[in-house]
Scaffold this motif. Sequence first.
Motif, PDB file in Angstrom:
ATOM      1  N   ARG B 140     -18.969 -22.751 -26.992  1.00  0.00           N
ATOM      2  CA  ARG B 140     -19.399 -22.827 -28.382  1.00  0.00           C
ATOM      3  C   ARG B 140     -19.346 -21.431 -29.008  1.00  0.00           C
ATOM      4  O   ARG B 140     -20.297 -20.655 -28.931  1.00  0.00           O
ATOM      5  CB  ARG B 140     -20.836 -23.362 -28.441  1.00  0.00           C
ATOM      6  CG  ARG B 140     -21.252 -23.738 -29.838  1.00  0.00           C
ATOM      7  CD  ARG B 140     -22.737 -23.689 -30.047  1.00  0.00           C
ATOM      8  NE  ARG B 140     -23.059 -23.880 -31.424  1.00  0.00           N
ATOM      9  CZ  ARG B 140     -22.866 -22.960 -32.360  1.00  0.00           C
ATOM     10  NH1 ARG B 140     -22.351 -21.791 -32.033  1.00  0.00           N
ATOM     11  NH2 ARG B 140     -23.157 -23.214 -33.611  1.00  0.00           N
ATOM     12  N   LEU B 513     -22.121 -16.855 -28.850  1.00  0.00           N
ATOM     13  CA  LEU B 513     -22.715 -18.178 -29.002  1.00  0.00           C
ATOM     14  C   LEU B 513     -23.696 -18.204 -30.169  1.00  0.00           C
ATOM     15  O   LEU B 513     -24.313 -19.227 -30.452  1.00  0.00           O
ATOM     16  CB  LEU B 513     -23.464 -18.584 -27.732  1.00  0.00           C
ATOM     17  CG  LEU B 513     -22.692 -18.540 -26.412  1.00  0.00           C
ATOM     18  CD1 LEU B 513     -23.581 -18.976 -25.267  1.00  0.00           C
ATOM     19  CD2 LEU B 513     -21.479 -19.435 -26.473  1.00  0.00           C
ATOM     20  N   ARG B 515     -26.524 -16.453 -30.316  1.00  0.00           N
ATOM     21  CA  ARG B 515     -27.905 -16.404 -29.854  1.00  0.00           C
ATOM     22  C   ARG B 515     -28.356 -14.968 -29.647  1.00  0.00           C
ATOM     23  O   ARG B 515     -27.651 -14.185 -29.010  1.00  0.00           O
ATOM     24  CB  ARG B 515     -28.051 -17.174 -28.530  1.00  0.00           C
ATOM     25  CG  ARG B 515     -27.761 -18.649 -28.623  1.00  0.00           C
ATOM     26  CD  ARG B 515     -28.693 -19.372 -29.578  1.00  0.00           C
ATOM     27  NE  ARG B 515     -30.096 -19.214 -29.242  1.00  0.00           N
ATOM     28  CZ  ARG B 515     -30.797 -20.046 -28.487  1.00  0.00           C
ATOM     29  NH1 ARG B 515     -30.213 -21.096 -27.986  1.00  0.00           N
ATOM     30  NH2 ARG B 515     -32.077 -19.836 -28.248  1.00  0.00           N
ATOM     31  N   ILE B 521     -32.316 -20.790 -23.178  1.00  0.00           N
ATOM     32  CA  ILE B 521     -32.655 -21.701 -22.078  1.00  0.00           C
ATOM     33  C   ILE B 521     -32.330 -23.136 -22.495  1.00  0.00           C
ATOM     34  O   ILE B 521     -32.760 -23.599 -23.542  1.00  0.00           O
ATOM     35  CB  ILE B 521     -34.146 -21.587 -21.720  1.00  0.00           C
ATOM     36  CG1 ILE B 521     -34.481 -20.159 -21.301  1.00  0.00           C
ATOM     37  CG2 ILE B 521     -34.524 -22.573 -20.603  1.00  0.00           C
ATOM     38  CD1 ILE B 521     -35.948 -19.875 -21.195  1.00  0.00           C
ATOM     39  N   GLY B 522     -31.567 -23.822 -21.679  1.00  0.00           N
ATOM     40  CA  GLY B 522     -31.253 -25.227 -21.953  1.00  0.00           C
ATOM     41  C   GLY B 522     -30.242 -25.433 -23.070  1.00  0.00           C
ATOM     42  O   GLY B 522     -30.094 -26.541 -23.565  1.00  0.00           O
ATOM     43  N   MET B 523     -29.515 -24.378 -23.457  1.00  0.00           N
ATOM     44  CA  MET B 523     -28.531 -24.530 -24.536  1.00  0.00           C
ATOM     45  C   MET B 523     -27.264 -25.158 -23.960  1.00  0.00           C
ATOM     46  O   MET B 523     -26.200 -24.542 -23.892  1.00  0.00           O
ATOM     47  CB  MET B 523     -28.225 -23.165 -25.153  1.00  0.00           C
ATOM     48  CG  MET B 523     -27.351 -23.223 -26.385  1.00  0.00           C
ATOM     49  SD  MET B 523     -26.796 -21.580 -26.849  1.00  0.00           S
ATOM     50  CE  MET B 523     -25.798 -21.951 -28.285  1.00  0.00           C
ATOM     51  N   SER B 524     -27.372 -26.417 -23.556  1.00  0.00           N
ATOM     52  CA  SER B 524     -26.281 -27.034 -22.816  1.00  0.00           C
ATOM     53  C   SER B 524     -25.082 -27.335 -23.698  1.00  0.00           C
ATOM     54  O   SER B 524     -23.984 -27.568 -23.197  1.00  0.00           O
ATOM     55  CB  SER B 524     -26.782 -28.314 -22.148  1.00  0.00           C
ATOM     56  OG  SER B 524     -27.415 -29.128 -23.100  1.00  0.00           O
ATOM     57  N   ASP B 525     -25.272 -27.330 -25.019  1.00  0.00           N
ATOM     58  CA  ASP B 525     -24.124 -27.590 -25.895  1.00  0.00           C
ATOM     59  C   ASP B 525     -23.111 -26.459 -25.832  1.00  0.00           C
ATOM     60  O   ASP B 525     -21.993 -26.609 -26.314  1.00  0.00           O
ATOM     61  CB  ASP B 525     -24.579 -27.817 -27.345  1.00  0.00           C
ATOM     62  CG  ASP B 525     -25.404 -26.672 -27.880  1.00  0.00           C
ATOM     63  OD1 ASP B 525     -26.189 -26.094 -27.109  1.00  0.00           O
ATOM     64  OD2 ASP B 525     -25.290 -26.347 -29.083  1.00  0.00           O
TER      65      ASP B 525
END
Lengths: 376, 544
Positions: B140, B513, B515, B521-525
């Motif tokens: 992404r 990305l 960020r 944490i947990g940004m699986s997209d």
Amino acid sequence: MCRLFAMTGDTPISPMVALNALDVMREGHDGSGVGLFLRDLGGPFDDMKNAPILSGIFTKNGIKRLDTFMMNLGFMTKYKISFKLPKNSPQGVPHRDVYLVRAYEYPEEWEGRNFEELGKELMNIRLQLREMGQAEKDMIVFSFWPDVIMIKEIGDPLTVGKYLNLGREDLTARVIMAQGRQNTNYAINLYACHPFFLQGISTMTNGENTAFVPIKEFLKSRDFPGYTGFQSDSEVFTHILHYALKGLGLSIEAYKHIITPLYGTDLETHPDAQLLKQLKQSCRKMIIDGPNCVIGSLPDHSLFMVQDRKKLRPGVVGGHPGQYAFASEICGLDAVIPDRDKSKDFQPMHLDTAIVGPDRQEINICRQTDPLPPLH
Amino acid sequence: MPSNRPITPSSLSIKDQPWQIHWDKDKCTLCGSCTAVCPVNAINLDVFRKRKVETSLGLNSSSSSVFKVYHGIRQKTDSAYACVGCAMCTQVCPNDAIMPYKSDEAGKLIFHVNRGGQPRRRGGRRNVAGGLLDQIKFIRISMLTDPALDAGRHEFELRTLLGRVLPPEEGIAHFKEKGWIPPVREIYPLLIGSMSFGALSPPMWEGLQMGVAYLNEELNMPVRICTGEGGCPPRLLRSRFLQYVILQIASGYFGWDEIIHAIPDMKVDPCAIEIKYGQGAKPGDGGLLMWYKVNKLIAAIRGVPAGVSLPSPPTHQTQYSIEESVAKMIQSMSMAWGFRVPVYPKISGTSTALAVLNNLTRNPYAAGLAIDGEDGGTGAAYDVSMNSMGHPIASNLRDCYLDLAAQGKQNEIPLFAGGGIGKTGNLAANAAALIMLGASGVQVGKYIMQAAAGCLGSETDRCNICNIGLCPKGITSQDPRLYRRLNADEVAQRVVDVYLSFDTELKKIVAPLGRSTSLPIGMSDALGINHRDVAERLKIQYVV
């Protein structure tokens, strides 16, 4: 990018003013859609402040289903705005059967319920309608709330406004939010169009929330039916605000501490450091990221603007006592309030929340380094 | 070989050895450096026979061949002295005359390293090259919809939390009522995982501690290091540097007499207490410090006699159920420091991790969960444990995170992942992938040993003799003749190098990305992989 315009004034004005301001800022949006949020309504709605108003788009079949549904619940139509549309819709604007803005009388058996209970019911009805509409593709429901109207459509904002004849006299408001959409990430779905609405709280955003997925997972697990949809990464700004105000009992001044908390020396030396550290840890799942300028409207008729941690999006607030506007660009502000003292224009930076309260007398600047109002 | 030379079942030729020494007679000066340095005495100076043709110059005499001897380096074929491929001989050779090569076929040694009925034990790594983490891509990329961030110039807040985080409602309520708020540490998401004093040599331990102290005090990077199960030197326990240390307690309780007695003298609280229930390299087995390494100093710190092997039991002996094991022990350790120090368990990756996790979510004192995957390293373990036991970290961690997310408790119990992170050198990419799969932080051991101290291990069964104290680099040895090869200051400097470069690389990943305000944490997209089954299993995108 998208372009945002919001306005609050003592005198109700037409939403076309806001759409004109968006048109002035058109270099920043591609005319792929428009969203309008009207509150503290003027005209005929001025006398029915407590009547819940349903806003949405319906097919002929959808209207029939709506009428049956609402009738069964005991809601009676109190007032409605009829949009008489030209035969052919302008290029880029889809043809719709009915744009609905309809005020209702509460069912008789609802009498005596407090506002909190009513709010819960209204939200549930809106969600139910939304679900029904998605199943049959015959209803799109934006809001169902007293003193609030929302209109959204695909197409160039000014064109849509003229097509729907939004300059009509019976459609005015003291608080208006408008977004001209740059459609980038998602297929055009009106549920992904700003502003977003939940129980009297509405926000719109220019930007992209890159922390969308973890935030969505957190909100979904709150077990609150209103945290749904998620067609747009910006919708969570509304949800987070709702959660902060209603779920946690915090004030608007704390909102920025949740979405972009302080750190380092700013946090250590803050008068409310202990509380803020606690908030930062507990609410870490709601920290936003990416470039975002958020404008929102609160139930008390305040308007506010906050920026992301790096202030990567434009945003300015200006006006004079009795009338203030929030815009993505100064040219938008100039188009609507040209006679203001421009030296008092304020562009919120990375620590600021700019708030114009319900009295519309001044722009209150709340810096994140300022003390917070006491918890209650 | 003479025809009458005895051949036993375990007689192997050089061809059968996993590592074969190539020695160049023309370059060798017979200086003896290689034979002296070889940690396993795999080579010795030996006598070779050569034939020489002597051409006659006269008319009446005929040419003949004579046999002479020459001296050179010979590789032993006895499995007790098998070459481990460490290549220290190459390192010390002034003329580059010698080098071990990996056999072109599977070595036969594996079938014979159980002499006396004792299965092979070793240190090091799992010896499986590559891994899933390296295949995960960050897909992404922000460019136009939201501008990319500048890894070099923008500010980044990439710290994580270690400790039980109260849900927002409870956090505010506890704050208002002045109730107990569990201790939470704000730390750097890359932790130096548990490697014990005893497993590591004094200069290695000292170097790591110095590097960590420098990162904290000079560079404002809140890096934390876990002691492993071996106690903690008394002076460190009584210094301010203890705040950078996570004390580990494991089933042998080694060193805890010293630690408990030092509590009244502690100037600061330790960062946290890690209760080790399992380890990725040898799941279901306790710690192991073999007798070779238990010298006087180690024995004193651990509170044991010198010169005996120290196998920790596979489980904590005082406990018999998960409820007791977790609840009682976490509470006892919390109480020891007045509930001011986070206490969390570490388990090996296992298909039962969710059961442990769900137990922890109901325990208000549980401060996190560390999961160590099958690729974790160790100082000593049975070969079979390292090779065949354990669970890969990626799906184990992902399941735990998604389970927490379903309960609405993600990040309330931070998950720390370990095991194979950076095993092929891609430390930041592996760490970021795990963080985006749901880890609050990652623990590394082997990477630090390689990058900060030059550990020779690779995924080809090279060296792997950490267990017997013969580490040729002096990293895991307790023999001063070996560990004086390692300079603590240089280790410290390398630790700092590693962290600074990791920090830059992590920013180079998260900046594109979009960020920067918080650790993703947990940004699986943001994650994708070109394997459909893996994508489905990890709930990330399938990209080709």
